[in-house]
Design a protein around this motif. Structure first.
Motif, PDB file in Angstrom:
ATOM      1  N   ALA A 160       0.906  -1.499  -0.019  1.00 61.37           N
ATOM      2  CA  ALA A 160      -0.195   0.024  -0.477  1.00 61.37           C
ATOM      3  C   ALA A 160       0.918   1.587   0.269  1.00 61.37           C
ATOM      4  O   ALA A 160       1.175   2.123  -0.600  1.00 61.37           O
ATOM      5  CB  ALA A 160      -1.503   0.391   1.149  1.00 61.37           C
ATOM      6  N   GLU A 179      10.641   3.119   6.140  1.00 61.79           N
ATOM      7  CA  GLU A 179      10.386   2.373   6.451  1.00 61.79           C
ATOM      8  C   GLU A 179      11.464   1.484   7.516  1.00 61.79           C
ATOM      9  O   GLU A 179      12.768   1.929   7.675  1.00 61.79           O
ATOM     10  CB  GLU A 179      10.297   1.739   5.208  1.00 61.79           C
ATOM     11  CG  GLU A 179      10.395  -0.473   5.125  1.00 61.79           C
ATOM     12  CD  GLU A 179       9.730  -0.564   5.312  1.00 61.79           C
ATOM     13  OE1 GLU A 179       8.256  -0.314   5.607  1.00 61.79           O
ATOM     14  OE2 GLU A 179       9.812  -1.414   6.466  1.00 61.79           O
ATOM     15  N   ASN A 221       4.586  -7.155   4.160  1.00 63.86           N
ATOM     16  CA  ASN A 221       3.595  -8.721   3.656  1.00 63.86           C
ATOM     17  C   ASN A 221       3.748  -8.609   1.901  1.00 63.86           C
ATOM     18  O   ASN A 221       3.571 -10.540   2.270  1.00 63.86           O
ATOM     19  CB  ASN A 221       2.742  -8.592   4.908  1.00 63.86           C
ATOM     20  CG  ASN A 221       2.739  -8.774   6.019  1.00 63.86           C
ATOM     21  OD1 ASN A 221       4.209  -9.427   6.376  1.00 63.86           O
ATOM     22  ND2 ASN A 221       1.451  -9.224   7.108  1.00 63.86           N
ATOM     23  N   THR A 222       3.865  -7.687   2.022  1.00 64.37           N
ATOM     24  CA  THR A 222       3.262  -7.348   0.381  1.00 64.37           C
ATOM     25  C   THR A 222       3.968  -9.006  -0.612  1.00 64.37           C
ATOM     26  O   THR A 222       4.199  -9.156  -1.725  1.00 64.37           O
ATOM     27  CB  THR A 222       3.124  -6.253  -0.338  1.00 64.37           C
ATOM     28  OG1 THR A 222       2.395  -6.087   0.447  1.00 64.37           O
ATOM     29  CG2 THR A 222       2.003  -6.298  -1.787  1.00 64.37           C
ATOM     30  N   ALA A 253       8.388   5.394  12.263  1.00 64.00           N
ATOM     31  CA  ALA A 253       8.065   5.874  12.737  1.00 64.00           C
ATOM     32  C   ALA A 253       7.341   6.329  13.538  1.00 64.00           C
ATOM     33  O   ALA A 253       7.380   4.379  14.433  1.00 64.00           O
ATOM     34  CB  ALA A 253       6.791   6.372  12.203  1.00 64.00           C
ATOM     35  N   ASP A 284       1.946  -0.585  14.563  1.00 67.20           N
ATOM     36  CA  ASP A 284       2.126   0.772  15.011  1.00 67.20           C
ATOM     37  C   ASP A 284       1.473   1.925  14.301  1.00 67.20           C
ATOM     38  O   ASP A 284       1.388   2.477  15.040  1.00 67.20           O
ATOM     39  CB  ASP A 284       3.883   1.014  14.333  1.00 67.20           C
ATOM     40  CG  ASP A 284       4.458  -0.040  14.279  1.00 67.20           C
ATOM     41  OD1 ASP A 284       4.542  -1.034  15.754  1.00 67.20           O
ATOM     42  OD2 ASP A 284       5.336   0.149  14.471  1.00 67.20           O
ATOM     43  N   GLU A 329      -3.609  -2.438   5.017  1.00 63.83           N
ATOM     44  CA  GLU A 329      -3.979  -3.698   5.976  1.00 63.83           C
ATOM     45  C   GLU A 329      -4.179  -2.524   7.539  1.00 63.83           C
ATOM     46  O   GLU A 329      -5.017  -3.130   8.220  1.00 63.83           O
ATOM     47  CB  GLU A 329      -3.497  -5.016   6.478  1.00 63.83           C
ATOM     48  CG  GLU A 329      -4.081  -6.035   7.514  1.00 63.83           C
ATOM     49  CD  GLU A 329      -2.901  -7.337   7.192  1.00 63.83           C
ATOM     50  OE1 GLU A 329      -2.171  -7.937   6.416  1.00 63.83           O
ATOM     51  OE2 GLU A 329      -3.246  -8.123   8.156  1.00 63.83           O
TER      52      GLU A 329
HETATM   53  P1  ADP Z   1       0.355  -3.246   3.867  1.00 66.61           P
HETATM   54  O1  ADP Z   1      -0.142  -4.590   2.271  1.00 66.61           O
HETATM   55  O2  ADP Z   1      -0.842  -2.706   3.980  1.00 66.61           O
HETATM   56  O3  ADP Z   1       0.744  -2.688   2.351  1.00 66.61           O
HETATM   57  P2  ADP Z   1       2.736  -4.348   4.507  1.00 66.61           P
HETATM   58  O4  ADP Z   1       2.395  -5.435   5.468  1.00 66.61           O
HETATM   59  O5  ADP Z   1       2.684  -5.157   2.962  1.00 66.61           O
HETATM   60  O6  ADP Z   1       1.536  -4.138   4.459  1.00 66.61           O
HETATM   61  O7  ADP Z   1       3.291  -3.270   4.685  1.00 66.61           O
HETATM   62  C1  ADP Z   1       4.170  -2.432   5.677  1.00 66.61           C
HETATM   63  C2  ADP Z   1       5.101  -2.095   6.012  1.00 66.61           C
HETATM   64  O8  ADP Z   1       4.803  -0.936   6.701  1.00 66.61           O
HETATM   65  C3  ADP Z   1       6.021  -3.274   5.929  1.00 66.61           C
HETATM   66  O9  ADP Z   1       7.194  -2.753   5.265  1.00 66.61           O
HETATM   67  C4  ADP Z   1       6.627  -3.123   7.950  1.00 66.61           C
HETATM   68  O10 ADP Z   1       8.013  -2.406   7.991  1.00 66.61           O
HETATM   69  C5  ADP Z   1       6.654  -1.239   7.354  1.00 66.61           C
HETATM   70  N1  ADP Z   1       6.379  -0.527   8.947  1.00 66.61           N
HETATM   71  C6  ADP Z   1       5.447  -0.846  10.021  1.00 66.61           C
HETATM   72  N2  ADP Z   1       5.659  -0.507  10.952  1.00 66.61           N
HETATM   73  C7  ADP Z   1       6.444   0.743  10.343  1.00 66.61           C
HETATM   74  C8  ADP Z   1       6.752   2.367  11.103  1.00 66.61           C
HETATM   75  N3  ADP Z   1       6.433   1.993  12.668  1.00 66.61           N
HETATM   76  N4  ADP Z   1       7.619   2.730  11.492  1.00 66.61           N
HETATM   77  C9  ADP Z   1       8.054   2.389   9.205  1.00 66.61           C
HETATM   78  N5  ADP Z   1       7.555   1.409   8.540  1.00 66.61           N
HETATM   79  C10 ADP Z   1       6.542   0.390   9.377  1.00 66.61           C
END
Ligand code: ADP
Length: 593
Positions: free
Chosen positions: A151, A170, A178-179, A293, A361, A559
């Motif tokens: 996303a 990131e 997860n993607t 973040a 988060d 998600e």
């Molecule tokens: P979606 O399928 O909704 O895109 P993903 O699981 O593919 O979700 O991606 C979510 C991303 O966000 C992951 O790469 C994860 O490491 C990152 N993420 C989660 N928490 C934080 C945070 N606090 N700061 C920066 N990145 C984050």
């Protein structure tokens, strides 16, 4: 297996030399050359070639591995870089990729031993304290995206296409979320591919199945946005260079054959497509890895930036137009899923299909500034986890139609084409919450046919993660189920394929009988997969507060949001959710005043 630089390496191997050097009064041996070592990663051996020059590790080539593309594979390269940088094999594992990291370390250690040198200096932990000075990093962009998964990257590309400069934060050392490790199925009503296969479908049917399949708990307008935009979003991906296969299938729990499969393995096709775009526009788009973040910055009721941690540094990222939260769900946060879980037995000891960074988060950051959360108790489990890891890999099903599930007694126990929650609840009723997936040659015409996780069936059998036999009787013996029961289960299923009526369980999705050797089985247990609840948004991906008002400057997609899937997400609806709403969030934020 991926083979790199093998020819070069072999040439180099022939050149290695042990040279005696006289230095002052003493003589020592310099073991110049390339030495090969092997360790075990997540999915098999990792072979490295270590180049020594004057007893310094000059280079490490990963010659052979089978780690996940974009995840373990990246970790292996990162660890190799650290070993060279610190001249030490006592380096920290890459976050979330311990097995891949350890595999490289073991391989390098073996190579060093072969070089017949004293490895003690390489066992010292590197002193990294020198860089641990706290600092403050200021950043500015039109849009700050939190999370570089599906996303977040869709939002990034879309925002840039709409004229914005974007900063992506990131927390992991690599993009993809997860993607990138997902099965990658993409549901869309497709006028071309479905028509070519004679599959009848409609937007209305996709809408009804999604809405009813989630027990009417989703927000109807969000479901409509998802199903109406799924195909245009697929065309958007194609316009960016992504390739999908022509054949449509039904992924587990999709309820209908409208799942698309990318040409590239797992979710790498999506992430590579976004990254190709991003790399071409690096003047306008920056991705900060290893940057977590922690807080949203709010001024006068508007979200204007993000505070983050990057090693010892605090990052203050200001956003002129808006912040997009795309941090994924919270399946990897045991405490949170136990807190919200009202539906399942205790989830403490269940594994997850998710990567470790998926801890919710973004949900907590948004909640802290007043965002409304919806459907938080709706947690999706799959009956498809690999025992021991909970991972989806090792799963031998190719689609819904051509496989059955049997329990430890060899008996079927559910409609294997049912909703994911229905199948998982049925699995919880079986002995040890355990089942076998049974397929035949129709799913694997040859031993090098791959599953949806880029693993060949031969490889799985060799690793003891799947079983193979020429008769059902032998298969039953290998997996320790009653042969008579397994044979009977398959016979009754085969009759159902003929009649298109499945008397015991009401299954409706069939294609081939299970009647052609070799037969295969793989073990599966419940695993935590997806959290349907999260931040409430509207159809423009704007975040809403508890009174239903828009929170200025804040958007969310993927998600991390709630209200799109209700109580049960259809298989194959998650990826279009990330693309459709990521794309919308990017556009909405870029067009904001
Ligand atoms: P979606 O399928 O909704 O895109 P993903 O699981 O593919 O979700 O991606 C979510 C991303 O966000 C992951 O790469 C994860 O490491 C990152 N993420 C989660 N928490 C934080 C945070 N606090 N700061 C920066 N990145 C984050």
């Amino acid at each position: 297996m991926i083979r790199r630089s093998t020819a070069l390496l072999l040439a180099a191997l022939l050149l290695y030399s042990a040279i005696a050097v006289v230095y002052g009064d003493s003589t020592y041996t310099v073991h110049n050359g390339v030495y090969v070592g092997e360790g075990r990663g997540c999915y098999g051996p990792i072979k490295v070639g270590v180049t020594l020059e004057g007893d310094k590790i000059k280079d490490i080539q990963i010659i052979e591995h089978n780690e996940s593309p974009g995840v373990g594979a990246v970790a292996a390269e990162l660890i190799a870089e650290d070993i060279i940088k610190y001249q030490s094999i006592a380096v920290d594992a890459v976050s979330g990729c311990t097995k891949s990291s350890n595999g490289v370390v073991t391989a390098v250690k073996e190579a060093l031993k072969k070089a017949d040198i004293d490895i003690t200096p390489y066992l010292r932990r590197p002193d990294t304290s020198i860089v641990k000075v706290r600092g403050r990093i200021g950043k500015n962009a039109d849009i700050v995206v939190i999370g570089a998964g599906g996303a977040g990257l869709a939002a990034t590309v879309s925002a840039h296409q709409n004229g914005a400069k974007v900063l992506v934060l990131e927390k992991m050392p690599m993009v993809g979320g997860n993607t990138i490790i997902s099965g990658a199925a993409y549901n869309a009503v497709d006028p071309k591919r479905q028509y070519a296969q004679g599959i009848e479908d409609s937007i209305e049917k996709h809408y009804t199945q999604t809405y009813e399949g989630g027990d009417r708990l989703a927000k109807p307008e969000l479901v409509r946005t998802l199903v109406e935009n799924a195909y245009p979003a697929l065309e958007w991906l194609e316009s960016l260079g992504m390739k999908f296969k022509d054949e449509i299938f039904t992924v587990l729990g999709a309820l209908w054959p409208r799942s698309h499969k990318p040409e590239k393995p797992l979710g790498t096709g999506y992430i590579d497509t976004y990254m190709d775009y991003i790399n071409k526009h690096e003047n306008d788009i920056e991705i900060m890895l290893n940057t977590r973040a922690t807080e949203l910055i709010v001024e006068n009721g508007k979200v204007v930036g993000v505070e983050a941690e990057n090693g010892p540094n605090t990052v203050i990222a200001r956003a002129n137009k808006g912040v997009i939260i795309a941090t994924g769900g919270f399946s990897a946060n045991v405490q949170a899923r136990n807190y919200y879980n009202k539906i399942w037995p205790d989830l403490t000891n269940l594994k997850t299909t998710n990567r470790p960074g998926i801890t919710g988060d973004g949900i907590w950051m948004a909640e802290k500034i007043g965002a409304n959360l919806i459907g938080m108790e709706q947690i999706q489990l799959l009956p498809m986890g690999e025992p021991g890891t909970g991972s989806l890999s090792g799963n031998i099903e190719q689609g819904v139609e051509n496989r059955i599930f049997v329990n430890k007694d060899g008996n079927r126990f559910v409609d294997e084409g049912a909703r994911r929650d229905v199948m998982t609840k049925a699995l919880f009723q079986q002995k040890d919450n355990f089942m076998w997936v049974i397929v035949d040659k129709h799913s694997y015409p040859t031993g090098d046919t791959k599953n949806n996780f880029n693993e060949t069936i031969d490889q799985l059998v060799e690793e003891g993660r799947a079983y193979k036999a020429d008769t059902l009787e032998d298969l039953a013996r290998q997996i320790d189920v009653d042969p008579a029961n397994l044979i009977k289960s398959v016979e009754i299923f085969n009759m159902a394929v003929d009649k298109k009526i499945d008397d015991p369980f009401g299954r409706t999705l069939f294609e081939h009988k299970i009647d052609t050797p070799p037969f295969y089985a793989c073990p599966r247990v419940p695993t935590v997969h997806h959290t349907m609840g999260g931040i409430e948004i509207n159809t423009k991906a704007q975040v809403l507060d508890k009174e239903g008002n828009i929170i200025p400057g804040l958007y969310a997609a993927g998600e991390v949001t709630g209200g799109i899937h209700g109580s049960n997400r259809l298989g194959g609806n998650a990826v279009p959710d990330t693309v459709v709403f990521g794309r919308i969030a990017g556009e909405s934020a870029a067009k904001a005043e």
